[in-house]
Design a protein around this motif. Structure first.
Motif, PDB file in Angstrom:
ATOM      1  N   ARG A   1       1.047  -1.084  -0.041  1.00  0.00           N
ATOM      2  CA  ARG A   1       0.062   0.023  -0.016  1.00  0.00           C
ATOM      3  C   ARG A   1       0.794   1.231  -0.108  1.00  0.00           C
ATOM      4  N   VAL A   2       1.941   1.159   0.976  1.00  0.00           N
ATOM      5  CA  VAL A   2       2.821   2.479   0.868  1.00  0.00           C
ATOM      6  C   VAL A   2       3.198   2.672  -0.455  1.00  0.00           C
ATOM      7  N   GLN A   3       4.161   1.590  -0.903  1.00  0.00           N
ATOM      8  CA  GLN A   3       4.631   1.755  -2.338  1.00  0.00           C
ATOM      9  C   GLN A   3       3.905   2.069  -3.459  1.00  0.00           C
ATOM     10  N   THR A   4       2.726   1.479  -3.451  1.00  0.00           N
ATOM     11  CA  THR A   4       1.777   1.917  -4.433  1.00  0.00           C
ATOM     12  C   THR A   4       1.076   3.404  -4.314  1.00  0.00           C
ATOM     13  N   SER A   5       1.074   3.784  -3.210  1.00  0.00           N
ATOM     14  CA  SER A   5       0.773   5.270  -2.838  1.00  0.00           C
ATOM     15  C   SER A   5       2.015   6.371  -3.419  1.00  0.00           C
ATOM     16  N   LYS A   6       3.178   5.824  -3.385  1.00  0.00           N
ATOM     17  CA  LYS A   6       4.216   6.470  -3.741  1.00  0.00           C
ATOM     18  C   LYS A   6       4.375   6.537  -5.235  1.00  0.00           C
ATOM     19  N   LEU A   7       4.032   5.463  -5.804  1.00  0.00           N
ATOM     20  CA  LEU A   7       4.039   5.460  -7.420  1.00  0.00           C
ATOM     21  C   LEU A   7       2.906   6.124  -7.811  1.00  0.00           C
ATOM     22  N   GLY A   8       1.771   6.118  -7.135  1.00  0.00           N
ATOM     23  CA  GLY A   8       0.621   6.852  -7.763  1.00  0.00           C
ATOM     24  C   GLY A   8       0.998   8.408  -7.659  1.00  0.00           C
ATOM     25  N   TYR A   9       1.551   8.844  -6.550  1.00  0.00           N
ATOM     26  CA  TYR A   9       2.036  10.133  -6.579  1.00  0.00           C
ATOM     27  C   TYR A   9       3.145  10.585  -7.680  1.00  0.00           C
ATOM     28  N   LEU A  10       3.973   9.834  -7.996  1.00  0.00           N
ATOM     29  CA  LEU A  10       4.751   9.926  -9.117  1.00  0.00           C
ATOM     30  C   LEU A  10       4.197  10.069 -10.434  1.00  0.00           C
ATOM     31  N   VAL A  11       3.188   9.433 -10.561  1.00  0.00           N
ATOM     32  CA  VAL A  11       2.571   9.245 -12.097  1.00  0.00           C
ATOM     33  C   VAL A  11       1.795  10.588 -12.065  1.00  0.00           C
ATOM     34  N   ASP A  12       0.909  10.933 -10.863  1.00  0.00           N
ATOM     35  CA  ASP A  12       0.401  12.253 -11.137  1.00  0.00           C
ATOM     36  C   ASP A  12       1.161  13.271 -11.396  1.00  0.00           C
ATOM     37  N   LYS A  13       2.437  13.369 -10.814  1.00  0.00           N
ATOM     38  CA  LYS A  13       3.378  14.359 -10.955  1.00  0.00           C
ATOM     39  C   LYS A  13       3.628  14.319 -12.459  1.00  0.00           C
ATOM     40  N   LEU A  14       3.970  13.290 -13.032  1.00  0.00           N
ATOM     41  CA  LEU A  14       4.128  13.217 -14.360  1.00  0.00           C
ATOM     42  C   LEU A  14       3.129  13.644 -15.367  1.00  0.00           C
ATOM     43  N   LEU A  15       2.105  13.333 -15.015  1.00  0.00           N
ATOM     44  CA  LEU A  15       0.853  13.803 -15.686  1.00  0.00           C
ATOM     45  C   LEU A  15       0.630  15.337 -15.741  1.00  0.00           C
ATOM     46  N   LEU A  16       0.837  15.874 -14.512  1.00  0.00           N
ATOM     47  CA  LEU A  16       0.803  17.311 -14.342  1.00  0.00           C
ATOM     48  C   LEU A  16       1.839  17.980 -15.039  1.00  0.00           C
ATOM     49  N   PHE A  17       3.075  17.338 -15.284  1.00  0.00           N
ATOM     50  CA  PHE A  17       4.120  18.016 -15.687  1.00  0.00           C
ATOM     51  C   PHE A  17       3.924  17.935 -17.446  1.00  0.00           C
ATOM     52  N   ALA A  18       3.234  16.821 -17.759  1.00  0.00           N
ATOM     53  CA  ALA A  18       3.014  16.908 -19.218  1.00  0.00           C
ATOM     54  C   ALA A  18       2.158  17.842 -19.612  1.00  0.00           C
ATOM     55  N   GLU A  19       1.071  18.156 -18.882  1.00  0.00           N
ATOM     56  CA  GLU A  19       0.128  18.925 -19.000  1.00  0.00           C
ATOM     57  C   GLU A  19       0.450  20.403 -19.082  1.00  0.00           C
ATOM     58  N   ALA A  20       1.431  20.699 -18.002  1.00  0.00           N
ATOM     59  CA  ALA A  20       2.056  22.010 -17.847  1.00  0.00           C
ATOM     60  C   ALA A  20       3.000  22.495 -19.143  1.00  0.00           C
ATOM     61  N   GLN A  21       3.561  21.527 -19.836  1.00  0.00           N
ATOM     62  CA  GLN A  21       4.378  21.710 -20.912  1.00  0.00           C
ATOM     63  C   GLN A  21       3.362  21.725 -22.031  1.00  0.00           C
ATOM     64  N   ASN A  22       2.215  21.345 -22.322  1.00  0.00           N
ATOM     65  CA  ASN A  22       1.553  21.384 -23.405  1.00  0.00           C
ATOM     66  C   ASN A  22       0.054  21.339 -22.852  1.00  0.00           C
ATOM     67  N   PRO A  23      -0.389  22.591 -22.304  1.00  0.00           N
ATOM     68  CA  PRO A  23      -1.750  22.632 -21.922  1.00  0.00           C
ATOM     69  C   PRO A  23      -3.051  22.232 -22.812  1.00  0.00           C
ATOM     70  N   GLU A  24      -2.711  22.578 -24.004  1.00  0.00           N
ATOM     71  CA  GLU A  24      -3.792  22.494 -25.137  1.00  0.00           C
ATOM     72  C   GLU A  24      -3.879  21.180 -25.575  1.00  0.00           C
ATOM     73  N   GLY A  25      -2.648  20.425 -25.887  1.00  0.00           N
ATOM     74  CA  GLY A  25      -2.734  19.132 -26.502  1.00  0.00           C
ATOM     75  C   GLY A  25      -2.835  17.935 -25.634  1.00  0.00           C
ATOM     76  N   THR A  26      -2.486  18.070 -24.299  1.00  0.00           N
ATOM     77  CA  THR A  26      -2.613  16.851 -23.461  1.00  0.00           C
ATOM     78  C   THR A  26      -3.989  17.007 -22.707  1.00  0.00           C
ATOM     79  N   LYS A  27      -4.652  15.842 -23.143  1.00  0.00           N
ATOM     80  CA  LYS A  27      -6.141  15.724 -22.434  1.00  0.00           C
ATOM     81  C   LYS A  27      -5.769  14.337 -21.529  1.00  0.00           C
ATOM     82  N   LEU A  28      -6.082  14.573 -20.124  1.00  0.00           N
ATOM     83  CA  LEU A  28      -5.932  13.879 -19.280  1.00  0.00           C
ATOM     84  C   LEU A  28      -7.350  13.335 -18.625  1.00  0.00           C
TER      85      LEU A  28
END
Length: 212
Positions: free
Chosen positions: A185-212
């Protein structure tokens, strides 16, 4: 006394240093000319001068300068060429984008030139850089991040679902299993946090083209 003429030596060294500085400046200028494309247009957009690399890139032939509109007829201009020529700004950034037959992205700065005393109108100096490869690499990087994030979300959702199922009947688990579930559970939570950060970063780099 030694036979060294210090004044003469200093003069020679100064001359060599100045020559080296001039040579370095010429080298830097040549590199800039090789990397950058530039040209001059009058107030109505008629091309007055284009350096060789810009001619090669845009296809503007020697002796047939034409106009800015003609040279970039196949490009989408941001801002539009009329807006660029009528802008009140002394210096303005612009971008010319061509999708076909081969993608080409030119970005640069247009600088308004003051008219000469014997001229009725001024003109513009346009400095362009080919940013096609840079933009392509940026798109690939954003695509990889977005794809990676989405690919990781599915197995994380499955893990979270199994953990919820195990939490409903904790009495059926041994001590070792409970410790394992907690660690998962702890490791899954950490990995989920990293994935969310990746998605936010991708969206910030291309807010019009990235659909989440």
């Amino acid at each position: 006394k030694c036979g060294i003429d210090w004044h003469h030596s200093a003069t020679v060294m100064t001359r060599h240093a100045n020559e080296l500085e001039d040579e370095l400046e010429r080298a830097i200028t040549n590199v800039r000319h090789w990397r950058e494309r530039y040209g001059k247009v009058d107030a109505k957009g008629r091309i007055l001068f284009v350096n060789p690399t810009a001619r090669q890139l845009t296809g503007v032939a020697e002796g047939e300068p034409g106009s800015l509109q003609e040279a970039f007829a196949a490009f989408e201009a941001r801002p539009s060429i009329p807006d660029l020529l009528t802008s009140a700004e002394r210096a303005q950034r612009f971008e010319f984008v061509r999708k076909r037959p081969k993608e080409l992205i030119l970005a640069g700065i247009s600088t308004r030139l003051e008219p000469a005393k014997d001229a009725k109108t001024g003109g513009f100096l346009l400095v362009l850089r080919d940013e096609t490869l840079e933009r392509r690499e940026e798109r690939i990087s954003r695509g990889v991040l977005s794809l990676l994030s989405h690919k990781l979300r599915a197995p994380l959702a499955v893990c979270a679902g199994f953990l919820e199922h195990l939490d409903r009947e904790p009495a059926d688990l041994t001590e070792v299993q409970r410790v394992s579930v907690k660690a998962i559970r702890v490791q899954t939570s950490k990995l989920g946090y990293l994935v969310d950060k990746l998605l936010l970063f991708a969206e910030a780099q291309n807010p019009e083209g990235t659909k989440l």
